[in-house]
Structure formats: structure tokens, C-alpha cells
Design a protein around this motif. Sequence first.
Motif, PDB file in Angstrom:
ATOM      1  N   VAL A   1       0.842  -1.110   0.180  1.00 36.72           N
ATOM      2  CA  VAL A   1       0.254   0.035  -0.195  1.00 36.72           C
ATOM      3  C   VAL A   1       0.535   1.082   0.063  1.00 36.72           C
ATOM      4  N   SER A   2       0.192   2.041  -0.778  1.00 33.40           N
ATOM      5  CA  SER A   2       1.460   4.016  -1.349  1.00 33.40           C
ATOM      6  C   SER A   2       0.678   4.277  -0.277  1.00 33.40           C
ATOM      7  N   PRO A   3      -0.007   4.831   0.626  1.00 36.21           N
ATOM      8  CA  PRO A   3      -0.962   5.248   1.554  1.00 36.21           C
ATOM      9  C   PRO A   3      -1.413   6.962   1.089  1.00 36.21           C
ATOM     10  N   GLN A   4      -2.509   7.145   1.144  1.00 32.10           N
ATOM     11  CA  GLN A   4      -2.901   8.850   0.820  1.00 32.10           C
ATOM     12  C   GLN A   4      -1.911   9.877   1.491  1.00 32.10           C
ATOM     13  N   GLU A   5      -1.312  10.097   2.320  1.00 36.82           N
ATOM     14  CA  GLU A   5      -0.620  10.965   2.602  1.00 36.82           C
ATOM     15  C   GLU A   5       1.195   9.806   2.675  1.00 36.82           C
ATOM     16  N   THR A   6       1.709  10.526   2.752  1.00 36.42           N
ATOM     17  CA  THR A   6       3.087  10.210   2.449  1.00 36.42           C
ATOM     18  C   THR A   6       3.964   9.762   3.469  1.00 36.42           C
ATOM     19  N   ALA A   7       3.569   7.974   3.069  1.00 34.39           N
ATOM     20  CA  ALA A   7       4.641   7.112   4.862  1.00 34.39           C
ATOM     21  C   ALA A   7       4.958   6.618   4.598  1.00 34.39           C
ATOM     22  N   VAL A   8       7.115   7.400   5.423  1.00 39.87           N
ATOM     23  CA  VAL A   8       8.049   7.434   5.563  1.00 39.87           C
ATOM     24  C   VAL A   8       8.130   7.217   6.848  1.00 39.87           C
ATOM     25  N   ALA A   9       9.548   7.336   6.976  1.00 43.25           N
ATOM     26  CA  ALA A   9      10.109   7.539   8.128  1.00 43.25           C
ATOM     27  C   ALA A   9      11.043   8.709   8.342  1.00 43.25           C
ATOM     28  N   PRO A  10      10.629   9.718   9.241  1.00 39.52           N
ATOM     29  CA  PRO A  10      11.034  10.901   8.202  1.00 39.52           C
ATOM     30  C   PRO A  10      12.755  11.296   9.413  1.00 39.52           C
TER      31      PRO A  10
ATOM     32  N   SER B   1       8.087   6.540  -1.333  1.00 37.42           N
ATOM     33  CA  SER B   1       7.051   5.466  -0.449  1.00 37.42           C
ATOM     34  C   SER B   1       6.478   4.802  -1.573  1.00 37.42           C
ATOM     35  N   ILE B   2       6.366   4.970  -3.079  1.00 41.11           N
ATOM     36  CA  ILE B   2       6.161   3.985  -3.880  1.00 41.11           C
ATOM     37  C   ILE B   2       6.869   2.904  -3.792  1.00 41.11           C
TER      38      ILE B   2
ATOM     39  N   ALA C   1       6.170   1.176  -1.155  1.00 41.05           N
ATOM     40  CA  ALA C   1       5.950  -0.019  -1.385  1.00 41.05           C
ATOM     41  C   ALA C   1       6.196  -1.686  -2.845  1.00 41.05           C
TER      42      ALA C   1
END
Lengths: 243, 242
Positions: free
Chosen positions: B80-89, B144-145, B148
Motif C-alpha cells: 500500500v502506498s497510502p494517501q499521505e506520504t508514508a515514510v520514516a522521517p 513511498s512508492i 511499497a
Amino acid sequence: MRMLTFAGRNTKEILRDPINLAFGLGFPLVLILLLSAIQANVPVPLFEIQHLTPGVAVFGLAFLTLFSATLIAKDRGSSLMQRLYTTPLTSLDFILGYTLPILPIAVVQSLVCYAAAVALGLDITINIFFAILGVIPVSLLYIALGLLCGSVLNDKQVGGVCGALLTNLSAWLSGVWFDLNLVGGAFKKVAYLLPFVHAVDMERALLAGDFSGIFPHLWWVLGYAVALLVLAVWLFLRQMKRQ
Amino acid sequence: MDAIRIEGLTKRYKDVTAVDDLTLSVRQGELLSLLGVNGAGKTTTIKMLSCLTQPTDGDAFLDGHSIVTDPTAVKGIIAVSPQETAVAPGLSVKENLRLMCGVHGFAKAKSNAKIADLTALLGLESVIDRKAGKLSGGWQRRLSIAMALISEPQVLFLDEPTLGLDVLARSDLWDIIRSLKGKVTILLTTHYMEEAEALSDRIAIMKDGKLILCDTAAAIKQTAGTDNFEQAFIRIVKGVAR
């Protein structure tokens, strides 16, 4: 393996934040130095180094609650958690991944406190080793509080509850900064119904080599740690299901 | 063969029915876009298909695995690549990719190979050692992609992948998504009509939790009696054309 990868990520996120380092290591050090300087000028038994260091070592753990709760709350508020929930990571991986990294940080924090205390005149004895070991059950208590707060609060609320309320409660009700007998009455009774003063009394007993003196404080600390951990795990799993 | 088979999928929250009796199939390697106005049920559908939310009723089968009775198997084949960017900052781009390799249980050699492949595919070489939290929105979305794709998913969910990106970053991401077509089954949600039209094999239009039409962009335009896809979408959603 999966859990360790996640735990490694959490360790990096905590340690790479300069504010965490400043508060986690710097603040307890400043307290020891400052109070030792006061003690040098105006001698107070409470601030003698063998009395002061165990208290500061325990007080410093309150910041670990703040770090861990902030990380969990931020993760919950971000899509990263959503992504990780769709991977093969299990609930246990998440819980251990958030709790285990704090233990070595707690031990290192205590090591730094005791190293500073030795530099300021604390006698080097095997009891320092036991006092550092004693930090482990106390840190379980603070880790459980972090998991609990991170599971129910958002990152701003965590700042208020853990950053302000918990640190102040840990300070006032632990007997680190003033002798609870000076206030006495209900205040002292309430303090002894909470785990903070028991943690400090246990650490002081360990450093003094008074091993029978760690009881019943150890039971209070472990009792609170286990109860809070069970509650925290339940709340964490509940929010995980709600995601 | 169908990569996704959705049968009467329903999600109710107290008085609100977010997804209502959705039945739909997606072929292997197909890119299907879910279109709809806010509250149409697109994100809830993706949440159910990715086992983040349990359906109230119905079921869906991904590569034959039920999202209700076999979510562990489903989680093994999706990403899943969620709506908001899902990365560990606080982690670098490479560390983020390594994190995903680790949570999928890859050995070191495989992790290194996957990181090298995806870095090249997504063009992440120039930012590989930079902290993810310091990257621009476009770079974060690419990362993010990449995160995924690291698990070599059979089914990829892209929830509004280009939301908030500038024209160039969006164009770059379109190229990346096109390069995945045929290899991975993709379910994409978007608010951008031109994105759905440009990328999709078929488009499913949802309204108030219900599927009202699923067809190619050309067929949808024909149904709505217009050459403009956005106009076609508006007519269909407003009930002017069905």
C-alpha cells in the motif's frame, strides 16, 4: 528479525532527534552538576552525591517515556503506521519494537549519570553496577507509560501529559528534590501509593549496598510496571484494530 | 485470471454506509482506478482490501485469499502506498528501503539487490543518503512508492499517489506507474480525472459507497455522450447519464 528491524528504526528515530539527546542525557547531567554545586556551597544531606545520583537516574527515565510516547503518537498520526500494518509485522513485533529500544537507552542514561557522579566524588563500588541493574525494572515502568500514552494521545497531547505532567509528578512525588517527610500527611501517603518514590528508594538502597532495603519498593515498581504494561498493550492493540 | 475479486463488500459505521455492496473484479496486471467525490468510499474500499479495516459484510479475494479469513496471506502479496506520504522521517532514503526489506524478512543480499533495483527504477540515486523527512513532496512520494514495491507485491494499492504534487513531479510519477502496468495489478484512487484517464485500463466510479459504473475511459465518455472525461464523470455522478 522483522521485530529487530522495526526496533532498529525506532532507536534511530529517537537517538537522531537532538532534543531527545539534550533532554535524555544532557538534562540529568546538568541537574547532577548544578545540585552538586549547590551542595558544595550549602550542604544539604538530600543533595549528597550518593543520595542525589539514584534520584536523578530515576528522574531521567521520565524523559524516555516522553520520547517513546512521542514516537508512537507521531507514527499513529502518520501514514507510515498504516503502511506497516499491511506488512507481515505482528502485534507483538510492534509492541516489542517500541519497547525494547528504550531499555538500552535507559541503561546508557544511567551509566552517564553514575559516571558523572563518580567524577564528582561518588565512591566506585560494585553497588553502582547493582544500581544500574536496578534501573531496568524502573525503566519498564516508564516504558509502559510511554506505550500507554502513545497509544491514546496525539503527539501534542503527549507533550503536555508526558513532558509536563509526568515529569513534574516524577519530580514532586519521588523525594528526589525534597524530603517527603517535610510535607508529610496526605502528600506523603499519596506519594507512597505511587511508584516514583519507591523507585528512588530502591535505587538508593542498591547504591548503599542495603539489599534488604530494596523491598517492598521493588514489588511496588514491578507491580505498577506489569499493570501498566498490560493496560498499555491492551490500549495499543485496541488502537491498532481501530486503524 | 482475476487478481482481485470483490463480492458484496460492505462497510457500515453506525449510521453511515461507507461502502455498499461493492462487487467488482480486477484482472491480473490491470490498472483500475477508483474515482469518486469525497466520501464516495474509495479509501474505505482500499482499507478493507488491504486488511486495515474489516468489512461489515461481503468478502474480497486477492489471488484467491480471503481478506476476512486469510488476512496474513493477503498481506504477503499486497503493498500500500497510502494517501499521505508514508515514510520514516528520521531515516535516510536507503534506510527507509532497508526498513521495508527487514519487515518483509529479506536476507541481506536480497535487500541490497532490491534497494539497488528500486533506486534505479524510481531515480532515487541523488537523494539516497538524505533524510526522508527533509525531501520535497515529490521525492517523498517516489520513496513511498519504492517502499511499497520492495516486497514485489502482486497487488499494489495507490491511494491518491500524486495528491499535492507539482506538474513535473506528477508527470514523473505517471511514467513510473505506467512502467509498472502489466507487471503488477494496481488499484489506484484519485481525484484527478486526467490521471485516471491517462493511466487506467478501466475506471470504476463510486458514489455514496456504491459502484455506479466500471468501464474504460472511452466507454465511459461514450455512455455520457461527451468527449471530455471530466464532463462524463460529472454527468454520471450527477445522474444525468448512466
